[in-house]
Design an enzyme around this catalytic site. Structure first.
Site: not given
Length: 626
Positions: A261, A298
């Site tokens: 993330d 990401e």
């Protein structure tokens, strides 16, 4: 590749349980066994405290007392049966695995399917999700990308408030249930990629700083406050904590990869960036006989170094998010310029073609939204290194009402966009329910204690205060309360939908496109493979896929409106000498739409001309002329 054994947490050993925890500033660490028994751990001089408790076995519950304070749950707990504030449980990782023949995920040929375990089924459990995996096998995806399962406060959450990074959420089941989920996925030919969060700990239930303040550093700051310590004193131990968490998921749960993330918030000025060390350590210490894990970042800055090989000074990740594709498509299809970052996009097929060529749009241009130049060139980076999606949990859930793209645009435009996504060479990702055009939204939901919940509710609604629709505070109250149980329940998929129209037709289209992607050699990637794209006009694009020894394929798509293909892609649409374009699939086929409006196709002097009566896409194969 070297052998790996746990070095943090509690594990079965020598007729009992061995404990090891990092607490460098603590003089005395006691293991408090539920029932009152205490055992002192011995410091090793390097900040770790270790000990062995004979007679204790799987199922035993414990916490740590630090210099008389606590007790606190284990930062490397394998299970939190009473919640993140309760005792940790000793877990036996033994499981009757049946996946010995399972292969690997190919970074050049993986179709991802993002799911949230709690919202994927009405039951919201690993066991219930496992029962639905046959649906995904029939769909034709290669891997499920599971939103974070590390345990979090409350009974439902997106997962990005996780605090127990070694413990599957008890809201979704027990550790053995997650193992069964992975085993079942592998039996069906589906890999499992786990979404993990290393840039912050959730706001409730994270006791890591009680064990050491060195988990964080004031040298850097992120949207969550002091940054995770990746380059200050004691950073080696902090880095190892996160890496060991990943190794534990690989060894104890057989997961095939990770989606990290928001890696742009992993601030690291050390000589070897954390992401590079992560790649190397996971490769070196992966389970014997298993391939390297698939690693997805990401990354919003469009840094190509993330996916460049270690030999070229990159971090060596397999795939990086390329959100420019989503943003350009969203503006093109829905025309929505609100939402901050979307203001950087024109909804232009010219820009879309550049994304199809380079992987992303911004390669160093100035971004008005960010106020800086954004991105790096992608020269030499294969297109499968970029992840493209029409939507994901962020792009849906961060909208006020969790509405999906096909709720905002026509079904015909969505079919055309889907055909483009699943035809082009970038790594495609679907979000759960995309495959049938689910009617259900995906909303932002949490289950925090009352005071934190109030702040989350207010913060969520204030995010939209600059949107024209919500400038009035009264109107902002219409935004669903993330703390309400109904908000979570509305986000669950309705599994009766794929069995009936119009959802069943949309599902058949996805299945057909994925079958084509897996069986047409030209849609694979490898030496000599290439993709070319051109805009046909302001609303259409053509994409040509070629690979040595395989017949070329061509997709012509009109994403908005009706009309003929323009002249912008005539050269691209010329068939190879001695061949002609033969239709393979059209989104207007009766099996994919209840009211088909066939695309008119004509060839004049060998040239290909199409007339769309509404948005759509047609795929052609170059076949020898009679």
């Amino acid at each position: 590749m070297t052998a790996w054994a746990p070095s943090l947490g509690a594990w079965l050993a020598e007729g009992g349980v061995r404990f090891r925890v990092w607490a460098p500033e603590t003089r005395e660490v006691l293991v408090v066994i539920e029932g009152g028994e205490l055992h002192r751990l011995e410091p090793d001089g390097r900040g770790y405290h270790t000990g062995h408790v004979p007679g204790l076995g799987a199922g035993g519950r414990y916490r740590y007392r630090l210099d008389g304070e606590g007790p606190f749950p284990d930062p490397a707990s394998r299970h939190q049966p009473e919640g993140v504030h309760g005792p940790s449980e000793v877990i036996d990782p033994a499981y009757p695995w049946t996946d010995e023949g399972w292969g690997a995920l190919d970074p050049d040929a993986t179709v991802l399917y993002e799911m949230h375990i709690g919202a994927f089924t009405p039951e919201g459990t690993f066991a219930a999700a496992a029962e639905r995996l046959e649906h995904l096998a029939r769909l034709g995806v290669d891997a499920v990308q599971v939103m974070p399962v590390a345990d979090f406060p409350g009974d439902h959450n997106w997962g990005y408030d996780g605090v127990a990074l070694f413990a599957p959420s008890r809201a979704n089941g027990r550790p053995e249930d997650l193992r069964a989920f992975v085993d079942r996925a592998h039996a069906l030919g589906i890999g499992v990629v786990l979404d993990v969060v290393y840039n912050h700990f959730g706001p409730d239930g994270a006791y890591h700083s009680r064990f050491s303040p060195a988990y964080f550093t004031e040298r850097h700051h992120t949207p969550w406050g002091a940054a995770i310590n990746l380059d200050a004193p004691h950073s080696a131990e902090v880095r190892s904590f996160f890496i060991e968490s990943a190794l534990h998921w690989m060894h104890e749960y057989h997961v095939d990869g990770f989606r990290l993330d928001a890696v742009h918030t992993l601030i690291d000025e050390s000589p070897t960036h954390f992401l590079a060390e992560y790649r190397e350590r996971l490769d070196e210490q992966r389970p014997a006989g298993r391939p390297p894990p698939l690693l997805i970042a990401e990354e919003h800055r469009n840094l190509s170094m993330v996916v460049r090989p270690r030999s070229e000074g990159g971090y060596g990740f397999d795939v990086s998010y390329a959100d420019d594709f989503h943003h350009e498509m969203h503006v093109l299809l829905a025309g929505n310029l609100e939402g901050g970052y979307l203001a950087d996009y024109r909804g232009s097929t010219t820009d879309l073609v550049r994304i199809l060529r380079d992987g992303w749009l911004y390669t160093g241009q100035f971004s008005a939204y960010h106020g800086i130049s954004r991105g790096e060139p992608t020269t030499g980076v294969p297109l499968p290194r970029f992840l493209h999606a029409l939507q994901n949990h962020d792009q849906v859930g961060n909208r006020a009402f969790g509405d999906r793209l096909f709720h905002e645009t026509s079904a015909a435009s969505y079919r055309a966009a889907t055909a483009l996504l699943l035809f082009e060479a970038a790594t495609p990702a679907l979000f759960m329910g995309d495959e049938w055009g689910a009617s259900t939204p995906f909303l932002y939901f949490t289950d925090h204690h009352e005071e934190l919940g109030r702040l989350v509710r207010e913060g969520r609604r204030n995010e939209f205060r600059d949107w024209s629709l919500f400038r009035d505070p009264v109107l902002r109250k219409r935004i669903p309360d993330p703390q309400a149980l109904a908000t979570f329940e509305r986000s669950r998929l309705s599994w009766d939908e794929p069995e009936r129209e119009p959802y069943a037709s949309t599902l058949r289209l996805h299945q057909a496109l994925l079958a084509l992607r897996h069986t047409e050699p030209a849609l694979g990637w490898g030496e000599g493979a290439r993709q070319r794209a051109a805009e046909t006009d302001s609303f259409g694009v053509a994409v040509r896929r070629e690979r040595p020894g395989a017949p070329p394929l061509l997709l012509v798509a009109r994403l908005r409106g009706a009309g003929p293909t323009g002249e912008g892609a005539l050269v691209l649409m010329e068939p190879p000498e001695g061949t002609s374009w033969q239709p393979v699939l059209t989104t207007e086929a009766p099996e994919f739409v209840l009211d088909p409006l066939p695309v008119e196709v004509d060839t004049v002097g060998g040239a290909l001309w199409l007339h769309f009566r509404r948005p759509g896409a047609t795929i052609f194969r170059a076949e020898p002329e009679p």
